[in-house]
Design a protein around this motif. Structure first.
Motif, short mmCIF file in Angstrom:
data_model
loop_
_atom_site.label_atom_id
_atom_site.label_comp_id
_atom_site.label_asym_id
_atom_site.label_seq_id
_atom_site.Cartn_x
_atom_site.Cartn_y
_atom_site.Cartn_z
N GLN A 147 21.86 65.98 38.31
CA GLN A 147 21.63 65.08 39.42
C GLN A 147 22.86 64.95 40.32
OE1 GLN A 147 20.56 61.42 37.45
NE2 GLN A 147 18.38 61.84 37.67
N LYS B 270 25.65 63.02 42.34
CA LYS B 270 26.40 61.83 41.95
C LYS B 270 26.36 60.80 43.07
CE LYS B 270 29.52 64.27 38.81
NZ LYS B 270 30.93 64.62 38.50
N LEU B 271 25.95 59.59 42.72
CA LEU B 271 25.88 58.50 43.68
C LEU B 271 27.22 57.80 43.76
CD1 LEU B 271 24.33 56.50 45.51
CD2 LEU B 271 23.69 55.27 43.42
N SER C 169 16.69 50.74 38.49
CA SER C 169 16.34 52.14 38.22
C SER C 169 15.06 52.46 38.97
CB SER C 169 16.17 52.37 36.72
OG SER C 169 15.16 51.52 36.20
N PHE D 203 17.14 57.38 44.87
CA PHE D 203 18.46 57.90 44.49
C PHE D 203 19.47 56.76 44.32
CE2 PHE D 203 22.62 59.70 45.99
CZ PHE D 203 22.89 60.42 44.82
N SER E 232 21.31 52.52 37.93
CA SER E 232 21.30 53.54 36.88
C SER E 232 22.04 54.80 37.29
CB SER E 232 19.85 53.87 36.50
OG SER E 232 19.80 54.79 35.44
N ASN E 233 21.81 55.27 38.50
CA ASN E 233 22.46 56.49 38.97
C ASN E 233 23.94 56.29 39.27
OD1 ASN E 233 20.18 58.07 38.78
ND2 ASN E 233 19.56 57.76 40.90
N LYS F 86 24.18 59.29 28.55
CA LYS F 86 24.34 58.79 29.91
C LYS F 86 24.06 57.29 29.89
CE LYS F 86 22.30 59.06 34.53
NZ LYS F 86 21.20 59.65 35.34
N GLN G 81 22.78 53.63 30.42
CA GLN G 81 21.53 53.19 31.03
C GLN G 81 21.29 51.71 30.80
OE1 GLN G 81 17.77 54.38 28.81
NE2 GLN G 81 19.17 55.98 28.12
#
Length: 285
Positions: free
Chosen positions: A74, A76-77, A102, A106, A110-111, A127, A129
């Motif tokens: 994914q 990266k935010l 979430s 995007f 969460s991201n 990861k 969460q």
């Protein structure tokens, strides 16, 4: 096939289906639907053997994820979050208003977690969460799991009602000094307790109340629905507010104020709170 990631399962309390356990253990696929697709394509192996979604994980296995063209890392935010607490098992972050925890978008909490939290050194690190939800317009404390065993244990604490959550809200209209609400939601029992901390007169709304809220169940929009049901909707609530009493452009005055629980691994008593947003203070000064 090329090996992308592997994960060693720690000791767990009871067997769990791999499609449930594997959610969050890989950085390249994190959702239940993606796990199921990878299993059906033979891209996830347990102890080097291909398995189905019916496979139960009991502890001690090695779960491996292999490469496929459709599975990509994914983007990266870049979103700075305030980290209230963090160790190798869990974290608590502050969720601002106007962002999803979430979902398919995007820009979600969460991201953003992987950019804001330190990678756990535990063998079952995943990861990070969230282990519970806050509504899109709600601010406040959000609990995060950083290992697969921590996520399972924190979910169990929520299931057993061993995590105490306190919210603050500003409500409209005259209220009793304290009380409880057992208004059913989606045909399910739901319970909330409230205590009025302060009241100020309001030309538009007659009066506004700073209220402490303690939910005993976790239904969707529970506090918002309960307060609306007793005739005291939360200020700024466009879904459950009264016609003619909607405050536009100021957001929802609901804040996840504190979390209290026993750390599932260190057994330390944990208590954290985050002061109310500034828009609360402007009303109650």
């Amino acid at each position: 096939m090329k090996l992308i990631e592997s994960h060693i399962v720690p000791s767990i309390e009871k067997p769990i289906r791999i499609q449930e356990y594997a959610v969050g253990i890989f950085t390249t696929i994190s959702t239940k639907s993606a796990i199921k697709k990878a299993l059906k394509k033979g891209l996830i192996k347990v102890n080097d053997g291909v398995v189905t979604t019916a496979k139960y994980i009991v502890g001690g296995e090695t779960i491996s994820l292999f490469e496929i063209e459709q599975i990509t890392t994914q983007k990266k935010l870049k979103l700075k979050l305030e980290v209230i607490f963090e160790d190798d098992y869990l974290a608590i972050v502050y969720k601002p208003a106007g962002i999803l925890v979430s979902g398919n978008k995007f820009k979600t909490i969460s991201n953003a977690l992987i950019q804001n939290l330190k990678k756990s050194i535990k063998i079952d690190a995943v990861k990070p969460q969230p282990v519970h939800r806050l509504d899109y317009p709600t601010t406040g404390l959000l609990l995060i799991g950083k290992t697969s065993s921590s996520i399972l244990k924190l979910n169990k604490l929520f299931e057993n009602k061993e995590i105490q959550k306190v919210y603050h809200a500003i409500t409209i209209g005259d209220m009793k000094s304290s009380g409880s609400v057992d208004f059913t939601i989606d045909k399910k029992e739901s319970f909330s307790y409230y205590k009025v901390l302060n009241t100020v007169p309001s030309e538009r709304f007659k009066c506004l109340n700073l209220v402490k809220l303690t939910p005993k169940t976790g239904r969707k929009h529970q506090l918002r629905k309960h307060l609306s049901a007793i005739g005291n909707p939360i200020l700024g609530d466009k879904l459950y507010g009264k016609d003619g009493f909607i405050l536009n452009g100021k957001g929802l005055y609901l804040h996840a104020y504190s979390l209290e629980f026993e750390h599932p691994f260190t057994k330390e008593k944990m208590y954290f709170h985050k002061d109310n947003p500034k828009n609360f203070d402007k009303i109650f000064t």
